[in-house]
Design a protein around this motif. Structure first.
Motif, PDB file in Angstrom:
ATOM      1  N   GLU A 107      -5.610  -2.502   7.315  1.00 28.92           N
ATOM      2  CA  GLU A 107      -6.937  -3.249   6.650  1.00 28.92           C
ATOM      3  C   GLU A 107      -6.568  -4.226   5.657  1.00 28.92           C
ATOM      4  O   GLU A 107      -7.267  -5.410   5.821  1.00 28.92           O
ATOM      5  N   LEU A 165     -11.864   1.107  10.873  1.00 27.03           N
ATOM      6  CA  LEU A 165     -10.976   2.193  10.672  1.00 27.03           C
ATOM      7  C   LEU A 165     -10.697   2.798  12.039  1.00 27.03           C
ATOM      8  O   LEU A 165      -9.576   3.177  12.346  1.00 27.03           O
ATOM      9  N   TYR A 207      -3.205   3.064   7.387  1.00 26.09           N
ATOM     10  CA  TYR A 207      -4.317   2.560   7.568  1.00 26.09           C
ATOM     11  C   TYR A 207      -4.875   1.448   6.463  1.00 26.09           C
ATOM     12  O   TYR A 207      -5.440   0.317   6.798  1.00 26.09           O
ATOM     13  N   GLU A 208      -4.609   2.037   5.437  1.00 26.66           N
ATOM     14  CA  GLU A 208      -4.806   0.868   4.211  1.00 26.66           C
ATOM     15  C   GLU A 208      -4.072  -0.474   4.513  1.00 26.66           C
ATOM     16  O   GLU A 208      -4.520  -1.574   4.023  1.00 26.66           O
ATOM     17  N   ARG A 223      -7.262   3.565  14.085  1.00 27.75           N
ATOM     18  CA  ARG A 223      -6.786   4.953  14.401  1.00 27.75           C
ATOM     19  C   ARG A 223      -6.485   4.990  16.008  1.00 27.75           C
ATOM     20  O   ARG A 223      -5.274   5.317  16.269  1.00 27.75           O
ATOM     21  N   LEU A 274       4.958   3.365   3.686  1.00 27.77           N
ATOM     22  CA  LEU A 274       6.091   3.610   4.449  1.00 27.77           C
ATOM     23  C   LEU A 274       6.835   4.679   3.512  1.00 27.77           C
ATOM     24  O   LEU A 274       7.001   4.433   2.262  1.00 27.77           O
ATOM     25  N   THR A 322       0.830  -1.171   0.148  1.00 25.52           N
ATOM     26  CA  THR A 322      -0.116   0.005  -0.118  1.00 25.52           C
ATOM     27  C   THR A 322       0.782   1.397   0.090  1.00 25.52           C
ATOM     28  O   THR A 322       0.520   2.216   0.005  1.00 25.52           O
ATOM     29  N   GLY A 323       2.381   1.006   0.034  1.00 22.49           N
ATOM     30  CA  GLY A 323       2.901   2.438   0.068  1.00 22.49           C
ATOM     31  C   GLY A 323       3.066   3.090   1.461  1.00 22.49           C
ATOM     32  O   GLY A 323       3.093   4.129   1.766  1.00 22.49           O
ATOM     33  N   CYS A 332       6.028  10.896   8.334  1.00 27.04           N
ATOM     34  CA  CYS A 332       6.081  10.887   7.103  1.00 27.04           C
ATOM     35  C   CYS A 332       4.879  10.695   6.134  1.00 27.04           C
ATOM     36  O   CYS A 332       4.637  11.538   5.300  1.00 27.04           O
ATOM     37  N   THR A 333       3.989   9.863   6.793  1.00 23.95           N
ATOM     38  CA  THR A 333       2.843   9.082   5.766  1.00 23.95           C
ATOM     39  C   THR A 333       1.524  10.138   5.917  1.00 23.95           C
ATOM     40  O   THR A 333       0.497   9.875   5.140  1.00 23.95           O
ATOM     41  N   GLY A 334       1.376  10.698   6.865  1.00 26.43           N
ATOM     42  CA  GLY A 334       0.033  11.125   7.559  1.00 26.43           C
ATOM     43  C   GLY A 334      -0.943   9.982   7.946  1.00 26.43           C
ATOM     44  O   GLY A 334      -1.983  10.155   7.675  1.00 26.43           O
ATOM     45  N   TYR A 335      -0.191   8.991   7.840  1.00 26.02           N
ATOM     46  CA  TYR A 335      -1.071   7.580   8.172  1.00 26.02           C
ATOM     47  C   TYR A 335      -2.092   6.996   7.337  1.00 26.02           C
ATOM     48  O   TYR A 335      -2.548   5.794   7.309  1.00 26.02           O
ATOM     49  N   THR A 336      -2.511   7.720   6.254  1.00 22.23           N
ATOM     50  CA  THR A 336      -3.807   7.097   5.361  1.00 22.23           C
ATOM     51  C   THR A 336      -3.392   5.795   4.845  1.00 22.23           C
ATOM     52  O   THR A 336      -3.998   4.852   4.837  1.00 22.23           O
ATOM     53  N   LYS A 337      -2.167   5.721   4.281  1.00 16.90           N
ATOM     54  CA  LYS A 337      -1.407   4.328   3.876  1.00 16.90           C
ATOM     55  C   LYS A 337      -1.282   3.243   4.639  1.00 16.90           C
ATOM     56  O   LYS A 337      -1.278   2.036   4.321  1.00 16.90           O
ATOM     57  N   CYS A 365       3.952   8.534  13.148  1.00 21.93           N
ATOM     58  CA  CYS A 365       4.721   8.739  11.779  1.00 21.93           C
ATOM     59  C   CYS A 365       4.729  10.024  11.140  1.00 21.93           C
ATOM     60  O   CYS A 365       3.658  10.502  11.319  1.00 21.93           O
TER      61      CYS A 365
END
Ligand code: FES
Ligand code: FES
Lengths: 159, 770
Positions: A149, A124, A145-146, A128, A99, A96-97, A138-143, A136
């Motif tokens: 999941e 979700l 979470y993905e 969270r 990192l 999912t990218g 760098c990522t803003g966490y979105t990826k 983290c």
């Protein structure tokens, strides 16, 4: 300073280590056991980069002293792969990218694996909440979470 | 999950026939990172290595009366205690933070390094440093940048001379008439004017004139890996440094100058960087190299989190006064601004890009912008992702919202009406190349967050806010090498540190040019002795410039193969193509030579061909500014002042997304940092200039509990020079957050926020509840 002998199971292997009583678990694992996957981001329990699992529960290893893990089971990022293949959580972070610089990632993945072990179908919001101790930048966490999941789905599917 | 990419389905071949670029590709170094195998500087050990503990100044401004190191030296296990007097000779530059290792007379900020203890045991070093007996005589500390500009303000320091501004230039290229400190001694390190038209006439023409002051706190890059450096100097005069940096060649050049060592005898290895965001250019390397030279042993220095918060180079506080005029139809008629950036005790505040952006988003005939870089007795500042941009953008983008509201205009339509496009003027009189600001506004209009606006705004205490952001980008020449191996695979070598996945993008570019599968290409960042030159990984320019060099190197390699194949294939290069890992005759793919054959014919004993090495070397002349539009969906608790983020969307122009997966990662990561600046992040000082929150509990970073998934929309307006039309990507994403959140809060509770971070206390005060 006099050293003290402790024994622990690290990533499934029993080990004896001579430690100074003020050494943290993180320091012991990185310096004495030469497992440098776990990172120090703060040393004060605030970032989660040093996350390990002790007897199946998540700890910030920078706050735990080495003698406290005498006789206990410790799992670090190095203990997640089995039979030469990646843990589904590790694979999902790649896919999912989830990192970038990677510094938070060993602690994050140990925390995520523990979260899925406790709750194979996290929502979700539960993800969270469950990762709130792992920063983290760098990522803003979105990826991330993905990734969690996807990993949970693959583990449920028997991956 | 709300996350999506709307622009392009990226699997297989895209509309332009691309097979490798434009695809969602996972990182080359992914497996190493998820298994903990990646080696960061702190994971390295050298034989005979010493650990460092640093004594930090306990005052914001003081004369050093004495430094007695006897007790520290006497601690068993201490190898050396080094003060200014014990350092090896170096070309000291007192006016630059990175030109001065330890001061000998005066400390200029709380946390300035004063001395170091070296020991084989880091615990011993830490204990001994406490035993250094340092006596200081406190001097008046100047802490407020605005007051520091007054004629009668005490001086922060001795006057500046010969300031080296090369590091700042790595982040952004701005042509302007900047004035360095001159005349009467003052705390203003530099200033710059940007003028056009007649602002008085512009305000006279306006139907409304808004005048406000905006403040944004000093914030820290807060990479999760603190600064980490190891240096070794051997008796033959070779200096080696392993360090967590974005800028290996820059460090090499600086150290060469500092110690008078030729550049070819210095090896800088950029170890894996655990986050930089502009904060890891050049900081601890000079000191660690000097210590290694002094003791002739490898020296390691790992900053603790506290060291890093005290003594790295955070991003500046800014005070911005802005006055804008607008006609009833939404035409911007005048813009006047005074921007004051707090530089701390050394120059380096990013005032110029702030000036360029505050007057750079919207067309306006009359502008009068003045920027000031002001010294104070605080830690000196450095770059943080689009340095200086969020401060200025918070001001102008809040103004746009206020004006839209007062005139009853739609905030998005009004921005679209004024937004700059190709050919429009920047504040310094240059014109914009092709840019995608309007396209970003159009894209954000289509986001889930913006589309639910009416519905959300009907809910009490909920609101949606919009803001744009941008970054002009840096420029620097770059080079790359591609080598063909005997088995037909390819190695790419570059000199740029890979932090965000840039080497994966280089893999894609090479595979695209040579029309081979991705796994035929491997990419390595070399050190400064082995890699071809590259600029610092800063200014969002790595893929934009080094990517172009990689493309040129792959094309050169292809051309070499074509020329070598002429005899055997009996056609001219124009009639050849690459496909299926071979060079073939167009229209006759069975008349071909495989890459493997080229590899063998160019490397075997007695082989006829020369070794095939593609070389790419480029000058970068044209910037490719990147713009973004962002929308925030917030809820305010009117009793506690807490803000909950329900959604966040970002649209950003990437020119061409070579790897949409990593472009999205950059967009989401930057957006989260902008949100952090908006709501939580602030370095707080007491009245004596001591940092109150040097840890990650009291300096609050965004957590997963705070951040919903970020909706991501990639916009593609191709750049002129970038590889495949790519433009700068890394930085614009951080810029819009403070204004977008401020605007959303105003929409939720009708309270305008003039200062970030918008703490519960500030928010309740603005609502008249405190
Ligand atoms: S290093 Fe242990 S929590 Fe940060
Ligand atoms: S990937 Fe850099 S901190 Fe998480």
């Amino acid at each position: 300073m006099p050293r003290q002998l402790i024994s622990l199971t690290i990533n499934g292997r029993e080990r004896e280590v001579a430690v100074e009583p003020h050494w943290t678990l993180l320091e012991t694992v990185r310096e004495a056991l030469d497992l440098t996957g776990s990172k120090e981001g703060c040393g004060t329990g605030d970032c989660g980069a040093c996350t390990m699992s002790v007897d199946g529960r998540i700890v910030t290893s920078c706050l735990m002293l080495a003698p406290q893990v005498n006789g206990r089971q410790v799992t670090t990022i190095e203990g997640l792969q089995s039979n030469g293949s990646l843990d589904p959580v590790q694979q999902a972070f790649i896919d999912t990218g989830g990192l970038q610089c990677g510094y938070c990632i060993p602690g994050m993945i140990v925390a995520a694996r523990n979260l899925i072990d406790d709750n194979p179908s996290p929502t979700l919001d539960q993800i969270r909440e469950g990762l709130a101790g792992n920063l983290c930048r760098c990522t803003g966490y979105t990826k991330i979470y993905e990734a969690v999941e996807l990993a949970a789905e693959r583990i449920r599917g028997g991956a | 999950m709300a996350q999506e990419t709307k622009v392009r389905e990226s699997t297989g071949t895209d509309a332009n026939g691309h097979t490798a670029v434009g695809q969602r590709v996972t990182r080359l170094d992914g497996a190493a990172k998820v298994t903990g195998k990646t080696v960061y500087a702190d994971d390295m050990k050298m034989p005979g290595m010493l650990h460092t503990s640093v004594l930090y100044a306990p005052h914001a401004h003081a004369r050093i009366k004495s430094l007695d190191t006897a007790k520290a030296r006497a601690v068993p296990g201490v190898h050396a205690v080094i003060t200014a007097a014990d350092l090896p000779d170096y070309n000291r530059k007192d006016s630059n933070r990175t030109g001065l290792i330890f001061p000998d007379k005066e400390v200029l900020f709380f946390g300035q390094p004063v001395a170091a203890v070296l020991s084989e045991d880091p615990h011993v070093a830490a204990e001994a440093v406490e035993l250094i007996e340092a006596e200081f005589e406190p001097l008046p500390a100047v802490l407020d940048a605005v007051a520091a500009m007054e004629k009668d303000s005490p001086l922060v320091r001795d006057p500046l001379h010969d300031v080296d501004r090369s590091e700042e230039r790595g982040h952004v290229s701005v042509e302007t008439k900047e004035t360095e400190q001159e005349g009467e001694p003052s705390n203003i390190a530099s200033s710059a004017p940007f003028e056009r038209g007649d602002v008085a006439a512009g305000f006279a023409e306006a139907d409304i004139v808004i005048e406000r002051t905006w403040r944004s706190a000093m914030v820290h890059q807060s990479y999760i890996e603190p600064h980490a450096t190891i240096a070794d100097y051997d008796i033959s005069g070779e200096l080696s440094v392993w360090t967590s940096t974005q800028a290996p060649f820059y460090i090499r050049d600086e150290l060469a100058q500092a110690f008078g060592i030729p550049e070819n005898r210095i090896r800088i290895t950029a170890t894996e960087v655990g986050g930089g965001f502009g904060g890891k250019i050049y900081l601890t390397e000079l000191m660690v190299a000097a210590l290694a030279i002094a003791v002739k042993r490898p020296v390691k220095y790992i900053m603790s989190r506290k060291d890093d918060m005290l003594a790295a180079t955070p991003a500046p506080f800014a005070h911005i006064e802005l006055k804008t005029g607008m006609k009833r139809d939404g035409t911007l008629t005048a813009l006047q601004a005074r921007l004051i950036y707090d530089s701390g005790a050394f120059p380096g505040a990013p005032m110029l890009p702030g000036c360029m952006l505050i007057g750079g988003y919207y067309r306006c005939d009359n502008i009068d912008i003045k920027g000031y870089e002001v010294l104070t007795n605080k830690v000196s500042v450095g770059a943080l992702r689009a340095p200086g941009a969020h401060n200025a953008t918070f001001a102008i983008e809040s103004h746009m919202d206020i004006m839209a509201k007062e005139l009853g205009l739609d905030p998005l339509e009004m921005r679209l009406k004024n937004a700059v496009a190709e050919g429009d003027l920047m504040p310094n009189g240059q014109t914009y190349p092709a840019i995608g600001l309007r396209e970003c506004l159009e894209a954000i209009a289509d986001s889930d967050v913006w589309r639910r606006r009416r519905e959300v705004e009907a809910t009490p205490n909920r609101g949606i806010g919009l803001a744009v952001g941008g970054w002009l980008g840096g420029l620097q020449p770059a080079s790359a090498i591609v080598c063909l191996n005997p088995d037909g695979t390819l190695n790419v070598t570059v000199g740029s540190a890979d932090i965000t996945g840039t080497n994966t993008s280089f893999q894609q570019i090479t595979a695209e040019v040579l029309n081979v599968p991705l796994d035929m290409v491997n990419v390595e960042t070399g050190d400064t002795k082995t890699a071809p030159y590259a600029g610092m990984s800063a200014g969002s320019k790595t893929v934009y410039t080094v990517g172009r060099a990689v493309k040129a190197a792959a094309e050169d390699l292809k051309q070499q193969m074509f020329e070598l194949a002429m005899k055997r294939l009996e056609v001219e290069p124009e009639d050849m193509e690459v496909a299926n890992c071979q060079v073939q005759v167009k229209g006759a793919p069975d008349r071909a030579m495989t890459f493997k054959r080229f590899g063998k014919l160019s490397t075997n004993f007695g082989a006829p061909f020369p070794v095939i090495v593609g070389r790419g070397s480029i000058a970068a002349r044209k910037t490719a500014p990147g713009f973004t539009a962002q929308a925030a969906d917030v809820e305010v608790d009117p009793d506690t002042g807490d803000v909950t983020l329900h959604g966040y969307a970002i649209a950003q122009d990437a020119g061409f997304a070579i790897n949409p997966l990593s472009v999205e990662g950059q967009m989401q990561g930057g957006a989260s940092q902008g949100i952090g600046i908006a709501l939580w992040e602030e370095m707080r000082y007491d009245e004596d200039g001591r940092l109150l929150n040097p840890n990650l509990l009291d300096y609050r970073l965004p957590t997963s509990r705070d951040l919903p998934p970020i909706e991501t929309i990639i916009v593609e307006v191709p750049s002129e020079e970038g590889p495949f039309g790519a433009r700068i990507v890394g930085e614009p994403s951080i810029v819009a957050g403070p204004a977008a959140i401020g605007n959303a809060i105003d929409s939720a509770v009708g309270a305008r926020q003039h200062e970030v971070p918008i703490t519960p206390e500030r928010l309740l005060r603005s609502m008249g509840k405190l």
